[in-house]
Motif scaffolding. Structure first.
Motif, PDB file in Angstrom:
ATOM      1  N   LEU A 438       0.832  -1.206   0.000  1.00  0.00           N
ATOM      2  CA  LEU A 438       0.000   0.000   0.000  1.00  0.00           C
ATOM      3  C   LEU A 438       0.866   1.255   0.000  1.00  0.00           C
ATOM      4  N   ILE A 439       0.733   2.059  -1.039  1.00  0.00           N
ATOM      5  CA  ILE A 439       1.466   3.320  -1.137  1.00  0.00           C
ATOM      6  C   ILE A 439       0.448   4.448  -1.342  1.00  0.00           C
ATOM      7  N   VAL A 440       0.466   5.431  -0.457  1.00  0.00           N
ATOM      8  CA  VAL A 440      -0.433   6.589  -0.570  1.00  0.00           C
ATOM      9  C   VAL A 440       0.195   7.563  -1.563  1.00  0.00           C
ATOM     10  N   VAL A 441      -0.450   7.711  -2.735  1.00  0.00           N
ATOM     11  CA  VAL A 441       0.073   8.592  -3.786  1.00  0.00           C
ATOM     12  C   VAL A 441      -0.229  10.050  -3.442  1.00  0.00           C
ATOM     13  N   ASN A 442      -1.502  10.324  -3.091  1.00  0.00           N
ATOM     14  CA  ASN A 442      -1.917  11.667  -2.671  1.00  0.00           C
ATOM     15  C   ASN A 442      -3.058  11.542  -1.671  1.00  0.00           C
ATOM     16  N   ALA A 443      -3.093  12.444  -0.722  1.00  0.00           N
ATOM     17  CA  ALA A 443      -4.205  12.471   0.243  1.00  0.00           C
ATOM     18  C   ALA A 443      -4.463  13.912   0.647  1.00  0.00           C
ATOM     19  N   TRP A 444      -5.750  14.271   0.698  1.00  0.00           N
ATOM     20  CA  TRP A 444      -6.152  15.629   1.090  1.00  0.00           C
ATOM     21  C   TRP A 444      -7.229  15.537   2.166  1.00  0.00           C
ATOM     22  N   GLN A 469       0.708   7.981   5.031  1.00  0.00           N
ATOM     23  CA  GLN A 469       1.657   6.906   4.701  1.00  0.00           C
ATOM     24  C   GLN A 469       2.374   6.424   5.959  1.00  0.00           C
ATOM     25  N   CYS A 470       2.600   7.348   6.889  1.00  0.00           N
ATOM     26  CA  CYS A 470       3.270   6.993   8.148  1.00  0.00           C
ATOM     27  C   CYS A 470       2.419   6.052   8.996  1.00  0.00           C
ATOM     28  N   LEU A 471       1.075   6.082   8.787  1.00  0.00           N
ATOM     29  CA  LEU A 471       0.161   5.227   9.556  1.00  0.00           C
ATOM     30  C   LEU A 471      -0.027   3.848   8.918  1.00  0.00           C
ATOM     31  N   LEU A 477      -4.108   0.394   6.153  1.00  0.00           N
ATOM     32  CA  LEU A 477      -4.342   1.687   6.810  1.00  0.00           C
ATOM     33  C   LEU A 477      -5.705   1.611   7.480  1.00  0.00           C
ATOM     34  N   ILE A 478      -5.729   1.724   8.805  1.00  0.00           N
ATOM     35  CA  ILE A 478      -6.978   1.594   9.565  1.00  0.00           C
ATOM     36  C   ILE A 478      -7.173   2.864  10.402  1.00  0.00           C
ATOM     37  N   LEU A 479      -8.286   3.574  10.159  1.00  0.00           N
ATOM     38  CA  LEU A 479      -8.657   4.754  10.948  1.00  0.00           C
ATOM     39  C   LEU A 479      -9.986   4.492  11.637  1.00  0.00           C
ATOM     40  N   ILE A 524      -8.319   0.639   4.452  1.00  0.00           N
ATOM     41  CA  ILE A 524      -7.882   0.358   3.076  1.00  0.00           C
ATOM     42  C   ILE A 524      -6.641  -0.535   3.139  1.00  0.00           C
ATOM     43  N   PRO A 525      -6.433  -1.400   2.112  1.00  0.00           N
ATOM     44  CA  PRO A 525      -7.265  -1.518   0.915  1.00  0.00           C
ATOM     45  C   PRO A 525      -8.636  -2.112   1.214  1.00  0.00           C
ATOM     46  N   LYS A 526      -9.605  -1.727   0.395  1.00  0.00           N
ATOM     47  CA  LYS A 526     -10.957  -2.274   0.530  1.00  0.00           C
ATOM     48  C   LYS A 526     -10.935  -3.743   0.125  1.00  0.00           C
TER      49      LYS A 526
END
Length: 527
Positions: A438-444, A469-471, A477-479, A524-526
């Motif tokens: 899992l690589i986060v390309v962009n996040a806003w 990405q640090c999480l 990635l779980i929030l 994610i990933p879903k």
């Protein structure tokens, strides 16, 4: 979170923010500040007592005065009880300053000249071509409460009424005492210019968890002698949403009344039957509650008795945070047609009954129905909506001003955290690339405007690619269900406004995109 999860998160953040890991003096200073914040948070969450306080009441619970006297060996349930006790004490101190004012202003308007005109009588009178609209009655009442102790309250009330030039008023003083969790009693003394002194006693008592009784005794002194009165109401919960009432009234207007009231989330239904002197009647009413933000309600009722028959229909709607506007059309025989306008503003009620005609005229019914609707929608579009929009903007601006320093501090902490994360994120990306993870390309994160109707609104987002990405751990990635503004490297870019998180990520070499609401959980990933 379990203790193991807390320890793991604490260790991870300590490694990230440890001052010894950074040689740059500026980064070292920022790391020290964030490291101390993480340590303070862990101190709270690793102690069962302080964690219980925080879990139940948040930071305000930790700041609550009086916790220093609480024993350390308390369960979360005991801590909740102790907090509620401290809160009650604070409420009791506030109680002394509260008067709980309530008031009603009613202005009766006679507009029968609009529809019931007698042209032969007025054709020679100057100005007779204009309909005469008069105020023929008024009523004003007001009451305030003065808490004396936690169980005793003094109530002062007064009213003034006038009709066709004649009227009067009265003033009442009552003392209410809560005797137990099951009941209270009230003594009342009153006097007026039309009536003599009044002495009353009211008692409320819960007989069972589902049944209560109220009794009101009164002695009215006048030039004709003493007029006693007694009213008793017995009520019972028939089911979760239904109440049944039996009322017996003895005195000047003796009557027996029984009614059933059903109140649900979407409707309110009442049926009542009264046998009495001088009026006996049967009444059925229904109210539908729409589940919209304006709390719109549409209602209708039928009342028939010795006085005639009345049909009423109307609607009410919330027009601001504290105001509800309603209008009801009343059509009856022999009463005629009336329009009743009511405005509730907090604890104040303004009532304007307008009597249009003594006859059943279709034109009066039409104008009483259509007129208020046209006026309301015109006012809503031209006055109410712009006012509410401006008020919301003012409140948001005030909220931004009040939190400006705090948000600035959070922003600086977030920017510092992002700088401190760079090395860790580089290693995480290398590991994820090696396993096609899992690589986060962009996040806003912030306020997005996707709706064409809101195209004039400004987009307010921040780049949170590095913190997200640090999480990432083990290509996941779980929030959890909480505001994302509290995550490391995040801050609130638009205080008081609706926020979302938009993530463009790569998993197994394929690009994906996901949008998540601020308090929505995300995984994610879903699958």
């Amino acid at each position: 979170a379990s203790q193991e999860e807390l320890k793991a998160a604490y260790r991870r953040l300590c490694m990230l923010y440890h001052p010894d890991k950074h040689r740059d003096p500026e980064l070292k200073t920022q790391a020290e500040r964030l490291f101390n914040l993480v340590h303070q948070a862990y101190e709270v969450l690793s102690d069962p007592q302080t964690r219980a306080i925080y879990d139940i009441y948040g930071r305000r619970g930790l700041e609550m005065e009086g916790w220093e006297v609480v024993e350390r060996k308390r369960t979360p349930a005991e801590i909740r009880e102790e907090f509620e006790r401290l809160q009650r004490e604070r409420e009791e101190r506030r109680l002394q300053q509260r008067t709980n004012p309530k008031g009603t202003i009613s202005v009766g308007i006679d507009a029968t000249d609009l529809f019931d005109r007698y042209d032969e009588e007025y054709e020679d009178v100057p100005g007779s071509s204009f309909p005469q609209i008069e105020i023929n009655k008024m009523h004003i009442s007001q009451s305030i409460e003065a808490p004396l102790t936690a169980t005793d309250t003094a109530i002062l009330s007064g009213n003034l009424s006038t009709q066709n030039g004649n009227g009067g008023g009265s003033i009442n003083v009552a003392l209410r005492r809560v005797t137990s969790a099951k009941g209270w009693g009230e003594l009342e003394f009153g006097a007026g210019d039309l009536q003599g002194p009044l002495f009353g006693l009211k008692i409320f008592r819960n007989l069972t968890p589902r049944c209560f009784i109220t009794t009101n005794c009164a002695l009215q002194f006048s030039s004709r002698g003493i007029r006693p009165g007694l009213t008793t109401v017995l009520a019972r919960n028939l089911d979760k949403n239904t109440m049944g009432y039996l009322q017996w009234r003895w005195g000047i207007q003796s009557a027996m009344n029984t009614s059933i009231v059903r109140d649900t989330k979407t409707s309110h239904f009442t049926v009542a039957l009264q046998l009495g002197i001088p009026h006996s009647f049967m009444m059925v009413s229904y109210q539908h509650k729409f589940q919209d933000e304006d709390q719109t309600r549409v209602k209708g009722s039928l009342k028939a008795g010795f006085f005639g028959t009345i049909v009423e229909y109307g609607a009410e709607r919330k027009i601001s945070r504290h105001s509800i506007l309603g209008a009801t059309v009343s059509v009856g025989v022999p009463q005629g047609v009336s329009l009743k306008i009511k405005l509730n503003r907090a604890s104040q009620t303004y009532f304007f009954p307008v009597h249009l005609t003594d006859q059943l005229l279709p034109s009066a019914v039409f104008y009483a129905t259509v007129g208020p609707l046209v006026i309301y929608f015109a006012m809503h579009r031209l006055i109410i909506k712009p006012y509410l929009r401006a008020q919301k903007e003012r409140e948001l601006e005030k909220q931004r001003e009040n939190t400006a320093s705090d948000i600035l501090q959070k922003k600086q902490e977030a920017e510092a955290a992002v700088r401190l994360m760079q090395e860790s994120v580089r290693r995480i990306i290398e590991a994820e690339e090696a396993r096609m993870g899992l690589i986060v390309v962009n996040a806003w994160y912030g306020k997005f405007v996707n709706d064409n109707s809101r195209k004039n609104e400004k987009v307010k987002v921040i780049d949170v690619t590095v913190p997200l990405q640090c999480l990432v751990k083990d290509s996941k990635l779980i929030l959890t269900e909480a505001s994302k503004a509290g995550l490391p490297g995040f801050y609130d870019p638009c205080v008081g406004e609706e926020k979302s998180l938009k993530v463009l990520y790569q998993f197994r070499g394929v690009l994906h995109q996901v949008m998540s609401a601020d308090n929505e959980a995300l995984r994610i990933p879903k699958q």
